[in-house]
Design a protein around this motif. Structure first.
Motif, short mmCIF file in Angstrom:
data_model
loop_
_atom_site.label_atom_id
_atom_site.label_comp_id
_atom_site.label_asym_id
_atom_site.label_seq_id
_atom_site.Cartn_x
_atom_site.Cartn_y
_atom_site.Cartn_z
N ALA A 99 0.84 -1.21 0.00
CA ALA A 99 0.00 0.00 0.00
C ALA A 99 0.87 1.25 0.00
CB ALA A 99 -0.93 -0.01 1.21
N GLY B 89 0.61 4.08 -2.65
CA GLY B 89 0.25 5.41 -2.15
C GLY B 89 1.29 6.46 -2.52
N VAL B 90 2.57 6.10 -2.40
CA VAL B 90 3.63 7.06 -2.74
C VAL B 90 3.56 7.40 -4.23
CG1 VAL B 90 6.13 7.36 -2.96
CG2 VAL B 90 5.17 6.43 -0.85
N ARG C 114 0.54 9.63 -4.78
CA ARG C 114 0.86 11.00 -4.35
C ARG C 114 1.72 11.68 -5.39
NH1 ARG C 114 4.31 12.06 -0.28
NH2 ARG C 114 3.31 14.00 0.36
N TRP D 108 2.89 12.61 6.02
CA TRP D 108 2.79 12.19 4.60
C TRP D 108 2.74 10.69 4.44
CZ3 TRP D 108 5.96 9.20 1.74
CH2 TRP D 108 7.33 9.20 1.97
N GLN E 279 -0.85 9.92 4.82
CA GLN E 279 -1.53 10.36 3.59
C GLN E 279 -1.30 9.31 2.49
OE1 GLN E 279 0.40 13.52 1.31
NE2 GLN E 279 -1.52 14.67 1.33
N ALA E 280 -0.05 8.86 2.34
CA ALA E 280 0.26 7.85 1.32
C ALA E 280 -0.43 6.53 1.66
CB ALA E 280 1.78 7.65 1.21
N HIS E 281 -0.50 6.22 2.97
CA HIS E 281 -1.18 4.99 3.41
C HIS E 281 -2.64 5.00 2.97
CE1 HIS E 281 -2.53 1.73 6.05
NE2 HIS E 281 -3.42 2.55 6.57
#
Lengths: 193, 193
Positions: free
Chosen positions: A158, A162-163, A166, B154, B157-159
């Motif tokens: 994940a 997610g990275v 983003r 962050w 947020q990425a999670h």
């Protein structure tokens, strides 16, 4: 059309795949047509269709090619694992064009079962590799004994998704900061206390 | 067309937004047209365009409406913070139709600056809320003193983005397992050692 030898056909096929990857990174998945690929590769549509039955088959073959280029996940230590997750799975996808392509593939995966299969196989390879690495680090006494390897596997999967997500939303992320984040994540989840 | 009172206009606008949300979750972002919305809302295209100048303006208004429905991030403890990240930002987006919409919005954000602005504002609110929560937990002695609040912000947020991305790829994730993952992440990053 004359029959091509097997070697020539494989070479032409690879040339078309390279041209396709170029188009995909330059124009995006949705905007890349068979016409664009033929122009980029300098071939006729007839020649194209002698190698690939459809645009879908082409896109699937390109994703297979890109997946084969990903290297293995290494696990000598938590830091090595974090480095290889970052180097193999995050860094190559950071350039904005690659990021857009990645997110387009994920979005298109919900509607294209062939693409979905490839995308998920790729992501599952990462999850399994991280889970196996966590198990080995625990067994070697290099990670804490009560670390939850299975959860670490999907959290890192994940994390990578997610990275990259983003990065697609905010291009030109600070790669050094992202690398520190991947390290902090894996150290936090695995380091002996 | 007769002028509507302000209250009636606001009510009709909300009715169109609800019909749009219905279409977006049922058909997806790309497949939702102004015609679909008019059919769903039971109004004419003329009536539609007296409320929204364009499909883009409509989509932007719906994303504003959906963002306003997200609740605050709470931070009495690491567990409360983890619960509220999960409850407010992950759980509502897990149903497959919502997941598809979310990933479509992210993909479309790369090409639509209005959508991008809203999507990023939303995501940044989450990052700032988690960073602020981490600072408060550290100050209150409920998180470890050397926790890196900005990176935690962050990473969470990425999670959230990554979990929703995974859920779009593999619908029907086990919500309880996802919740445990969010807890493990925040405990690992913040809990005093």
């Amino acid at each position: 059309m004359p029959r091509l030898t097997e070697a020539t056909a494989a070479k032409r096929r690879m040339h078309i795949l390279d041209a396709t990857a170029h188009c995909l990174f330059e124009r995006g998945l949705l905007a890349t047509s068979v016409d664009n690929v033929c122009t980029q590769a300098g071939i006729s549509k007839g020649a194209f269709y002698s190698h690939f039955p459809s645009r879908d088959a082409l896109i699937h073959a390109v994703t297979d090619m890109l997946a084969a280029e990903l290297g293995p996940i290494e696990d000598g230590s938590i830091a090595t694992l974090a480095d290889s997750v970052f180097e193999r799975r995050i860094a190559p996808a950071l350039p904005p064009a690659h990021a857009r392509f990645g997110i387009e593939v994920t979005a298109a995966s919900t509607g294209d079962s062939g693409l979905r299969e490839r995308n998920t196989a790729n992501l599952e390879r990462l999850r399994h590799a991280v889970e196996a690495a966590a198990h080995r680090l625990i067994a070697a006494g290099k990670a804490r004994a009560d670390a939850d390897a299975a959860t670490v596997g999907w959290l890192v999967q994940a994390h990578v998704m997610g990275v990259l997500c983003r990065n697609a939303v905010w291009p030109a992320q600070d790669a050094a900061a992202l690398r520190r984040g991947t390290h902090l994540l894996l150290e936090s989840l695995l380091a002996p206390v």
